[in-house]
Design an enzyme around this catalytic site. Sequence first.
Site, PDB file in Angstrom:
ATOM      1  N   TYR A 152       0.842  -1.204   0.000  1.00 64.94           N
ATOM      2  CA  TYR A 152       0.000   0.000   0.000  1.00 64.94           C
ATOM      3  C   TYR A 152       0.877   1.254   0.000  1.00 64.94           C
ATOM      4  O   TYR A 152       0.628   2.194  -0.759  1.00 64.94           O
ATOM      5  CB  TYR A 152      -0.892  -0.036   1.236  1.00 64.94           C
ATOM      6  CG  TYR A 152      -1.792   1.157   1.442  1.00 64.94           C
ATOM      7  CD1 TYR A 152      -3.006   1.251   0.779  1.00 64.94           C
ATOM      8  CD2 TYR A 152      -1.446   2.163   2.344  1.00 64.94           C
ATOM      9  CE1 TYR A 152      -3.860   2.329   0.995  1.00 64.94           C
ATOM     10  CE2 TYR A 152      -2.293   3.238   2.564  1.00 64.94           C
ATOM     11  CZ  TYR A 152      -3.492   3.316   1.893  1.00 64.94           C
ATOM     12  OH  TYR A 152      -4.329   4.386   2.116  1.00 64.94           O
ATOM     13  N   LYS A 156       0.917   4.090  -2.879  1.00 63.69           N
ATOM     14  CA  LYS A 156       0.621   5.495  -2.576  1.00 63.69           C
ATOM     15  C   LYS A 156       1.832   6.388  -2.859  1.00 63.69           C
ATOM     16  O   LYS A 156       1.669   7.544  -3.266  1.00 63.69           O
ATOM     17  CB  LYS A 156       0.168   5.635  -1.119  1.00 63.69           C
ATOM     18  CG  LYS A 156      -1.185   5.009  -0.836  1.00 63.69           C
ATOM     19  CD  LYS A 156      -2.310   5.627  -1.651  1.00 63.69           C
ATOM     20  CE  LYS A 156      -3.686   5.198  -1.157  1.00 63.69           C
ATOM     21  NZ  LYS A 156      -4.781   5.807  -1.953  1.00 63.69           N
TER      22      LYS A 156
END
Length: 248
Positions: A152, A156
């Site tokens: 993640y 991002k």
Amino acid sequence: MAPMDNKIAIVTGAGRGIGRGIAEKLAAEGATVVATDVDEATAQETAAALGGDAIGMAADVASRDAVTAMVLAAHERFGRIDVLVNNAGWDRAGPFVDSDPADWDRVIGINLYGVLHTSHVVLPIMTEQGGGRVVNLASDAGRVGSSGEAVYSAAKGGVIAFTKTCAREMARHGIAVNCVCPGPTDTALFAEFAGDDPKLREALTRAIPLRRLAQPGDVANAVAFLASDEAAYITGQTLSVSGGLSMS
């Protein structure tokens, strides 16, 4: 006249949480919102709550075909797209060495490819109409890392870098592209992620200088500013909305 009167805004992941908060804020500022979500029912619930000309549409941002269909339908209906808010996101927590590669694909598909898909379809429309605003939702995990969120964080971080490059490429077309990085936010997704563990919640709250989790409205206020004409001279920036948890 409200700041965003006559603006058409697409918000992905608008069925709940931060996305719904953003949709509500943009609508309150006068925008007509296209609320999209992988769960069509929640997207339509958001649109119904907003009223006016708001519409709710299904869109799995990980699917280029689904995104293309959604954007073209919205453009055909309203004739323009002034604001794109790439909010849809998903994660599964756990140590990287124990993670399932199938989850990597889903995390990257939603969090990074989702932004690429929508931007690839919307930016040419904004170019043709002579301007627009894009606000990408990344995360402080992409700036400083976050234990248990390796893939993640990577996705991002990619959103942050993509935002800066798009800002450079699109500036001559009058399109501003910025990034908002929420810190821990009090949403249903946070509760699922943390297992609604009161000890984790308390520890996080103590670590935040402002001593509370973010509310969806805190993030929505920042997004609405960057989506407005008041931010016309701001592009390529990354703004953390984290109560001071991360500072740079």
